[in-house]
Design a protein around this motif. Structure first.
Motif, mmCIF file in Angstrom:
data_model
loop_
_atom_site.group_PDB
_atom_site.id
_atom_site.type_symbol
_atom_site.label_atom_id
_atom_site.label_comp_id
_atom_site.label_asym_id
_atom_site.label_seq_id
_atom_site.Cartn_x
_atom_site.Cartn_y
_atom_site.Cartn_z
ATOM 1 N N TYR A 135 56.621 39.991 24.876
ATOM 2 C CA TYR A 135 57.157 40.632 23.682
ATOM 3 C C TYR A 135 57.690 39.549 22.754
ATOM 4 O O TYR A 135 58.297 38.577 23.206
ATOM 5 C CB TYR A 135 58.285 41.613 24.034
ATOM 6 N N LEU A 143 72.373 49.641 16.781
ATOM 7 C CA LEU A 143 70.967 49.289 16.906
ATOM 8 C C LEU A 143 70.152 50.575 16.729
ATOM 9 O O LEU A 143 70.472 51.589 17.357
ATOM 10 C CB LEU A 143 70.777 48.779 18.320
ATOM 11 N N GLY A 158 65.772 47.548 15.319
ATOM 12 C CA GLY A 158 65.857 47.230 16.750
ATOM 13 C C GLY A 158 64.792 46.263 17.246
ATOM 14 O O GLY A 158 65.063 45.412 18.102
ATOM 15 N N LYS A 211 64.940 41.173 23.696
ATOM 16 C CA LYS A 211 65.667 41.204 24.973
ATOM 17 C C LYS A 211 65.063 40.173 25.921
ATOM 18 O O LYS A 211 63.980 39.656 25.700
ATOM 19 C CB LYS A 211 65.556 42.603 25.589
ATOM 20 N N ASN A 219 61.711 50.035 25.875
ATOM 21 C CA ASN A 219 60.987 48.950 26.540
ATOM 22 C C ASN A 219 59.495 49.099 26.274
ATOM 23 O O ASN A 219 58.971 50.208 26.317
ATOM 24 C CB ASN A 219 61.218 49.002 28.055
ATOM 25 N N PHE A 259 73.175 54.211 26.507
ATOM 26 C CA PHE A 259 72.636 53.539 25.313
ATOM 27 C C PHE A 259 71.120 53.737 25.317
ATOM 28 O O PHE A 259 70.469 53.573 26.350
ATOM 29 C CB PHE A 259 72.975 52.049 25.395
ATOM 30 N N ARG A 268 70.028 38.449 25.069
ATOM 31 C CA ARG A 268 69.177 39.053 24.054
ATOM 32 C C ARG A 268 69.653 38.627 22.669
ATOM 33 O O ARG A 268 70.785 38.175 22.505
ATOM 34 C CB ARG A 268 69.217 40.580 24.126
ATOM 35 N N ASP A 320 59.572 39.339 29.251
ATOM 36 C CA ASP A 320 58.795 40.483 29.750
ATOM 37 C C ASP A 320 57.365 40.291 29.256
ATOM 38 O O ASP A 320 57.143 39.939 28.106
ATOM 39 C CB ASP A 320 59.367 41.822 29.241
ATOM 40 N N GLY A 355 60.291 37.126 24.438
ATOM 41 C CA GLY A 355 60.933 37.725 25.607
ATOM 42 C C GLY A 355 60.286 37.207 26.889
ATOM 43 O O GLY A 355 59.195 36.613 26.853
#
Ligand code: HEM
Ligand code: MTE
Ligand code: MO
Length: 467
Positions: A252, A184, A296, A301, A140, A136, A288, A244, A242
């Protein structure tokens, strides 16, 4: 008994073209399959994806190889073994913020290693309606966070007078489980074609920044309702953050309108499963957002926080990126506040087989590809031309059954056509039509934009023909 010749991984890796010979490994054994490539029942181009490295990650996707006759066939090509030290798993540098990123599938075509951005090769992309998790596409912006499912908490900020929630994974499993097949697509899919018109800022995605999975999780509307949120008359947005973040702590983030989030028919999910498995780390483990029919970038996520706000997310990726502009706007004149954030995406299609520049034989050609439209609009037709757009054929469409206005997933298509002897080349073109009769623009230049998003012109592939 003589011991077999020993090779290093580097030696194997240096054998991945017809000139050097084509080597592969299985376990600790090394094989020279140069002679077999053209005979491969799955086609030479698929075998070549594994050239110079291990077969296991590919054979894990195509279990048809797990049969005695395949192993016997391969055994004929054995030339030696890997040096013992080369069978050990690779080690990673630890001072690097990306050191704890997960292992990736070698079939992925990497556009950037740190942060990790990669797409499946076209000949694998349309091999399966549901994209296998390991191939997939991955987009990132930051290192992949390493989250502990036992201590993970999702914060849902309640309305004034309502109730804020701190949900463990088990709490999330208590909501009705909802499953939906969703394609996506990154807004930057096919950006490389825009770059050919004029330079743009962004990753050079080819046709593979798109994939399809069966997602399962709690519906966002159920979770928001539990916190006491209601659909409001006033403009409102659901903001996602997110887990991250960059070294300054910026996470994010993105948002979608509250109306979409609260609409049960829009099927917005807080997903914890992808194709029957827990989410892979690259795709947002443990939770997510999945927003069917939407770009997307909004499918946040490693979800940490959800809140309802009077305005869109203040995140860079909501306000200063993922927007479309006229071809005449450049980095000196761009006013990001003047354009809406991309939500639903336009009609899209692309050819995955044959490849641009490939040489095929006259007789018959099979053209394959995908088509998809945003907002739940169904693809109703894909037109394919072999002569650059002078004459057209309708392709055969394949798809899971999807309810009207909820066509969240792509359709794969195929066209079988005859190629007369004497023909020297084909200019293959595809274009799709959705159920609002939206069509793709014929060329890229009029839709060029400085960020290289929304690249959905007719897809063109040039092939040579031999008789
Ligand atoms: C089919 C061998 C590498 C994808 C097959 C079959 C054989 C074979 C014998 C037919 C199996 C049967 O019908 O019983 C090999 C060998 C390889 C190799 C010896 C390496 C030296 C790969 C790789 C991929 C791949 C790397 C994918 C990236 C496929 C696919 C089919 C297939 C998709 C099914 C084709 C169809 O639809 O009939 N392979 N293979 N193979 N192989 Fe491979
Ligand atoms: N969510 C977080 N937290 N961080 C990210 O970098 N990238 C977004 C979106 N969600 C991103 C994110 C973008 S731009 C896209 S296209 C999709 O995730 C890609 O999802 P995938 O990697 O599972 O294909
Ligand atoms: Mo994206």
């Amino acid at each position: 008994q003589e011991s077999p010749p020993l090779y290093t991984k580097e030696e194997v890796y240096s054998h991945r073209s017809p000139e050097t010979g084509i080597w592969v490994t299985l376990g600790s054994e090394v094989f020279d399959v140069t002679e077999f490539v053209e005979l491969h029942p799955g086609g030479p181009s698929k075998l070549m994806l594994a050239a110079g490295g291990p077969l296991e990650p590919f054979w894990a996707l195509y279990a048809i190889h797990n049969q005695p006759h395949v192993y016997e066939l391969l055994a004929q090509y054995k030339i030696g073994e890997l040096k013992p030290e080369d069978s050990a798993p690779p080690t990673l540098e630890t001072s690097d913020p990306y050191a704890h990123d997960p292992m990736r599938h070698p079939a992925l075509k990497v556009n950037s290693q740190r942060p990790f951005n990669a797409e499946p090769p076209p000949e694998l992309l349309t091999e399966n309606y549901i994209t296998p998790n390991p191939i997939f596409f991955t987009r990132n912006h930051l290192p992949v966070p390493n989250l502990d499912p036992d201590t993970y908490r999702l914060h849902i900020v309640g309305p004034p007078g309502g109730q804020s929630l701190s949900l463990s994974l088990c709490d999330l499993y208590m909501f009705p489980k909802h499953e939906v097949t969703v394609t996506l697509q990154c807004a930057g899919n096919r950006r490389s074609e825009m770059t050919q018109v004029k330079e743009v800022r962004g990753l050079e995605w080819r046709t593979g920044a798109i994939s399809t999975a069966r997602w399962a999780g709690a519906r966002l509307c159920d979770v928001l309702a539990q916190a006491g949120h209601q659909l409001s008359e006033k403009e409102a947005h659901v903001c996602f953050e997110g887990l991250d973040s960059d070294p300054t702590g910026t996470a994010y983030g993105a948002s979608i309108p509250l109306a979409r989030a609260m609409d049960p028919e829009a099927e917005v999910l807080l997903a914890y499963e992808m194709n029957g498995q827990p989410l892979p780390r690259d795709h947002g483990f443990p939770v997510r957002v999945v927003v069917p029919g939407v770009v997307g970038a909004r499918h946040v996520k490693w979800l940490g926080r959800v809140s309802v706000e009077p305005e869109e997310s203040y995140s860079h990726w909501q306000r200063r990126d993922y927007k479309g502009f006229s071809p005449s706007v450049d980095w000196d004149t761009v006013d990001f506040d003047s354009a809406p954030s991309i939500q639903e995406l336009p009609i899209q299609s692309a050819i995955t087989e044959p490849r641009d520049g490939e040489t095929i034989e006259s007789g018959e050609v099979i053209v394959k590809g995908y088509a998809w439209s945003g907002g739940g609009r169904a693809v109703i037709r894909v037109d394919v031309s072999l002569d650059g757009g002078l004459t057209w054929h309708a392709a055969d469409l394949d798809a899971e059954k999807q309810p009207p206005r909820k066509a969240w997933a792509w359709r794969l298509w195929q066209l079988q056509a005859s190629v007369p002897a004497g023909q020297k080349e084909l200019n293959i073109v595809c274009k799709a039509v959705d159920d609002s009769y939206n069509v793709q623009p014929d060329t890229v230049a009029p839709i060029w934009n400085l960020r290289g998003v929304l690249s959905n012109a007719w897809h063109r592939v040039h092939v040579h023909v031999t008789s």
